[in-house]
Motif scaffolding. Structure first.
Motif, mmCIF file in Angstrom:
data_model
loop_
_atom_site.group_PDB
_atom_site.id
_atom_site.type_symbol
_atom_site.label_atom_id
_atom_site.label_comp_id
_atom_site.label_asym_id
_atom_site.label_seq_id
_atom_site.Cartn_x
_atom_site.Cartn_y
_atom_site.Cartn_z
ATOM 1 N N UNK A 48 -43.758 35.964 -0.545
ATOM 2 C CA UNK A 48 -42.656 35.539 -1.647
ATOM 3 C C UNK A 48 -42.167 34.255 -1.400
ATOM 4 N N UNK A 49 -41.800 33.476 -2.381
ATOM 5 C CA UNK A 49 -41.144 31.967 -2.128
ATOM 6 C C UNK A 49 -40.246 31.797 -3.351
ATOM 7 N N UNK A 50 -39.338 30.853 -3.160
ATOM 8 C CA UNK A 50 -38.423 30.476 -3.973
ATOM 9 C C UNK A 50 -38.001 28.922 -3.854
ATOM 10 N N UNK A 51 -37.777 28.313 -4.907
ATOM 11 C CA UNK A 51 -37.434 26.697 -4.741
ATOM 12 C C UNK A 51 -35.757 26.591 -4.968
ATOM 13 N N UNK A 52 -35.591 25.838 -4.128
ATOM 14 C CA UNK A 52 -34.042 25.427 -4.448
ATOM 15 C C UNK A 52 -33.861 24.175 -4.877
ATOM 16 N N UNK A 53 -33.447 23.889 -6.060
ATOM 17 C CA UNK A 53 -33.690 22.619 -6.630
ATOM 18 C C UNK A 53 -32.753 21.538 -5.975
ATOM 19 N N UNK A 54 -31.697 21.926 -5.128
ATOM 20 C CA UNK A 54 -30.893 20.928 -4.495
ATOM 21 C C UNK A 54 -30.190 20.148 -5.489
ATOM 22 N N UNK A 60 -35.483 14.750 -3.557
ATOM 23 C CA UNK A 60 -35.891 14.651 -2.475
ATOM 24 C C UNK A 60 -34.963 16.036 -1.464
ATOM 25 N N UNK A 61 -33.892 16.211 -2.289
ATOM 26 C CA UNK A 61 -33.330 17.332 -1.699
ATOM 27 C C UNK A 61 -33.830 18.817 -1.980
ATOM 28 N N UNK A 62 -34.695 18.816 -2.726
ATOM 29 C CA UNK A 62 -35.605 20.285 -3.206
ATOM 30 C C UNK A 62 -36.451 20.716 -1.839
ATOM 31 N N UNK A 63 -35.906 22.097 -1.681
ATOM 32 C CA UNK A 63 -36.570 22.656 -0.578
ATOM 33 C C UNK A 63 -37.010 24.017 -0.955
ATOM 34 N N UNK A 80 -35.681 25.786 4.331
ATOM 35 C CA UNK A 80 -35.513 24.330 4.390
ATOM 36 C C UNK A 80 -36.818 23.755 4.589
ATOM 37 N N UNK A 81 -38.052 24.213 3.879
ATOM 38 C CA UNK A 81 -39.352 23.761 3.794
ATOM 39 C C UNK A 81 -39.312 22.622 2.619
#
Length: 108
Positions: A48-54, A60-63, A80-81
């Motif tokens: 399971x994974x999720x994206x942090x838009x930052x 470049x801050x998306x992890x 923090x991938x």
């Protein structure tokens, strides 16, 4: 079990539950190959994974954040991938075969 270990486990469970309830973080079943910032992992019970838009002004801050279980049943929580690639593996993937516990789930 120390307080810190217990807290981490509860945090991982809470994260898993929260993501499970959101449509974009639906658990993907079956073995997966996870490539996270150049390191390969084998997820045997899906992932399971999720994206942090930052910061929306700085792509470049998306992890990404990833949760999965390996061939030994150990839970992993990657945070923090920056670069993430997840691909399906065959259902009979050797690393996930319960009769081959000597196979390491993390490869480089």
């Amino acid at each position: 079990m120390s307080f810190e270990e217990n807290s981490r486990r509860w945090l991982a469970v809470a994260f898993w539950a929260a993501i499970s309830l959101s449509s974009c973080g639906t658990p993907r079943t079956g073995p997966k190959l996870i490539e996270a910032d150049g390191v390969r992992y084998t997820a045997c019970e899906g992932a399971i994974w999720d994206r942090d838009e930052g910061n929306s002004k700085d792509p470049g801050t998306m992890t990404y954040e990833v949760l999965f279980k390996d061939s030994h049943g150990s839970s992993h929580h990657l945070t923090m991938i920056r670069q993430l690639r997840i691909t399906d593996l065959p259902k009979d993937t050797l690393a996930c075969n319960s009769s081959s516990p000597s196979v390491d789930s993390k490869t480089h």
